[in-house]
Design a protein around this motif. Structure first.
Motif, PDB file in Angstrom:
ATOM      1  N   SER A  21       0.759  -1.249   0.000  1.00 42.99           N
ATOM      2  CA  SER A  21       0.000   0.000   0.000  1.00 42.99           C
ATOM      3  C   SER A  21       0.793   1.304   0.000  1.00 42.99           C
ATOM      4  N   LYS A  22       1.973   1.341   0.633  1.00 45.92           N
ATOM      5  CA  LYS A  22       2.627   2.625   0.833  1.00 45.92           C
ATOM      6  C   LYS A  22       3.448   3.137  -0.349  1.00 45.92           C
ATOM      7  N   PRO A  27       1.385   1.048  -5.633  1.00 48.84           N
ATOM      8  CA  PRO A  27       1.904  -0.046  -4.804  1.00 48.84           C
ATOM      9  C   PRO A  27       2.262  -1.256  -5.661  1.00 48.84           C
ATOM     10  N   CYS A  28       3.335  -1.909  -5.271  1.00 46.94           N
ATOM     11  CA  CYS A  28       3.870  -3.041  -6.036  1.00 46.94           C
ATOM     12  C   CYS A  28       2.831  -4.139  -6.262  1.00 46.94           C
ATOM     13  N   SER A  38       2.374 -12.332  -8.889  1.00 43.31           N
ATOM     14  CA  SER A  38       2.079 -11.523 -10.070  1.00 43.31           C
ATOM     15  C   SER A  38       0.672 -11.699 -10.607  1.00 43.31           C
ATOM     16  N   ILE A  39      -0.184 -12.301  -9.802  1.00 45.30           N
ATOM     17  CA  ILE A  39      -1.587 -12.328 -10.181  1.00 45.30           C
ATOM     18  C   ILE A  39      -2.196 -11.058  -9.584  1.00 45.30           C
ATOM     19  N   ARG A  79       6.612  -2.037 -17.718  1.00 49.01           N
ATOM     20  CA  ARG A  79       5.785  -1.273 -16.793  1.00 49.01           C
ATOM     21  C   ARG A  79       6.462  -1.072 -15.447  1.00 49.01           C
ATOM     22  N   MET A  80       7.561  -1.740 -15.247  1.00 54.57           N
ATOM     23  CA  MET A  80       8.285  -1.598 -13.981  1.00 54.57           C
ATOM     24  C   MET A  80       8.993  -0.257 -13.982  1.00 54.57           C
ATOM     25  N   ARG A  81       8.445   0.685 -13.212  1.00 52.29           N
ATOM     26  CA  ARG A  81       8.980   2.035 -13.233  1.00 52.29           C
ATOM     27  C   ARG A  81      10.016   2.229 -12.130  1.00 52.29           C
TER      28      ARG A  81
END
Ligand code: HEC
Length: 105
Positions: A21-22, A27-28, A38-39, A79-81
């Motif tokens: 959440s943070k 959030p990851c 990863s679902i 999409r991994m920023r």
């Protein structure tokens, strides 16, 4: 580059809160899933797919230093920023949390 933090319960819990959440802006868990498999909620729209952190064989190849680098800098063309707002401690807590997915298997 090795994790500078102990894999203590407190660090893993801090990583969990960031993961679920943070962490800003997203959030990851939205992509990596609350169980790290990863679902995630938007899993279907991501290409390439986010990795399954619960899979031992996948994670064996990824060092702590590599995870740290990707969280800080992102993975270009995916999409991994980059999570520039997280400090080193927070990133290492996330790395411990991500590693904890395999142990719970
Ligand atoms: C918008 C979706 C999304 C979000 C949000 C996201 N990720 Fe990712 N992440 C990905 C994708 C997709 C990949 C795979 C990139 C690749 O194939 O190189 C990835 C790769 C990774 C990797 C590298 C593992 C590998 O494949 O080598 C780590 C570690 C990681 N993410 C951690 C995190 C953490 C920690 C957060 C939150 C701070 C986060 N991610 C947020 C989509 C996301």
């Amino acid at each position: 580059m090795a994790n500078i933090l102990e894999p203590s319960e407190a660090n893993i819990q801090a990583g969990k809160i960031l993961f679920n959440s943070k962490a800003q802006p997203i959030p990851c868990a939205v992509c990596h899933g609350f169980k790290g498999d990863s679902i995630g909620v938007i899993f279907q729209w991501i290409k390439p797919y986010a990795r399954n952190f619960t899979c031992y064989q996948t994670m064996e190849d990824i060092s702590d230093g590599q995870m740290f680098w990707i969280i800080r800098n992102g993975s270009h063309g995916t999409r991994m920023r980059a999570y520039e707002k997280l400090d080193d401690t927070q990133i290492w807590q996330l790395v411990h949390y991500i590693r904890s997915f395999q142990e719970s298997k």
